[in-house]
Design an enzyme around this catalytic site. Sequence first.
Site, short mmCIF file in Angstrom:
data_model
loop_
_atom_site.label_atom_id
_atom_site.label_comp_id
_atom_site.label_asym_id
_atom_site.label_seq_id
_atom_site.Cartn_x
_atom_site.Cartn_y
_atom_site.Cartn_z
N GLY A 1 0.81 -1.22 0.00
CA GLY A 1 0.00 0.00 0.00
C GLY A 1 0.83 1.26 0.00
O GLY A 1 0.61 2.17 0.80
N THR A 2 1.79 1.32 -0.92
CA THR A 2 2.75 2.43 -0.96
C THR A 2 2.05 3.79 -1.00
O THR A 2 2.48 4.74 -0.31
CB THR A 2 3.67 2.29 -2.17
OG1 THR A 2 4.29 1.00 -2.11
CG2 THR A 2 4.72 3.37 -2.19
N ARG A 3 0.96 3.88 -1.77
CA ARG A 3 0.30 5.18 -1.95
C ARG A 3 -0.52 5.62 -0.74
O ARG A 3 -1.05 6.73 -0.71
CB ARG A 3 -0.57 5.14 -3.21
CG ARG A 3 0.26 5.18 -4.49
CD ARG A 3 -0.64 5.22 -5.71
NE ARG A 3 -1.22 3.92 -6.00
CZ ARG A 3 -2.23 3.72 -6.85
NH1 ARG A 3 -2.78 4.74 -7.47
NH2 ARG A 3 -2.69 2.49 -7.07
N MET A 4 -0.62 4.75 0.28
CA MET A 4 -1.28 5.18 1.51
C MET A 4 -0.37 6.06 2.36
O MET A 4 -0.80 6.66 3.34
CB MET A 4 -1.74 3.96 2.32
CG MET A 4 -2.75 3.08 1.60
SD MET A 4 -4.28 3.93 1.15
CE MET A 4 -5.02 4.18 2.77
N ASN B 1 -6.43 2.12 -2.62
CA ASN B 1 -5.00 2.28 -2.88
C ASN B 1 -4.47 3.62 -2.41
O ASN B 1 -3.25 3.80 -2.34
CB ASN B 1 -4.70 2.11 -4.37
CG ASN B 1 -4.95 0.70 -4.84
OD1 ASN B 1 -4.34 -0.24 -4.34
ND2 ASN B 1 -5.85 0.53 -5.81
#
Length: 266
Positions: A17-20, A235
């Site tokens: 979940g990098t974009r969190m 995402n």
Amino acid sequence: MNESRDLAVVIMAAGKGTRMNNPDMAKVMYTVAGKPMVEHVVDLAVTIGASRIVAVTGWQKESVVNHLRSTGKPVECVVQEPQLGTGHAVLQAEGALSGARGDVVVLSGDVPLLTGATVQSLMGEHRRTGASATLLTAIMDDPTGYGRILRNGDGAVTGIVEQKDATPEQRAIREINSGIYVFDIDALFAGLHQITPNNAQKEYYLTDVFAYLWANKLPVRAVVVDDVREIQGVNTPAQLEEVRTVFEGRARTGRAGMERAGTPGV
């Protein structure tokens, strides 16, 4: 529907979940209506009568495993390390599903709005037609970025074409792949053992199993979801807020319905 077939559920819950924008928190642990998203998906698996539920964990796995154990719900956790794609994730559940015969539903731990009625409809089509796999699809006003569904004259699925590989005619197709599936369990794992990471990311994609099914003339079907919001994944923080808003709207509608029926709201 053939009720004698076992039903298992695999929940993909390993993603970073990098974009969190919070590397210290597993994406599936963000809450919706007071519960982590992954717990909503476990509840769905219980609702549809799954005899085995397997959550595939990875990033920040301790928090996910500890929470699911604390709920007392019948879910087994396995670990995907390293994370090598969706096909590799589902393959990690093979041992936990040893001896299972029947069907396996593949769900995502960051898709908390999916309903039991929709999954039951998916299962119904799968078992009625004797398919080896059945996809949940959606009709999108703007399908840009999604894999397009190709069908033949009798409605069987004959291809899933990614945006970058699609012809202009295929890009005009508005039916897209949601990433939610039910498979015959034997066909699923036979296919998973055949796929290879021949792509730029060097990952094993679950969708590559379909090439195996078609090569072996195994039927693939699809069901279109009634409400496209059910397949909304999370995402980004903005998408999380969207999902929370839909969930709250459902709760308000449910309370209003109870009050109209003369049942006190809880």
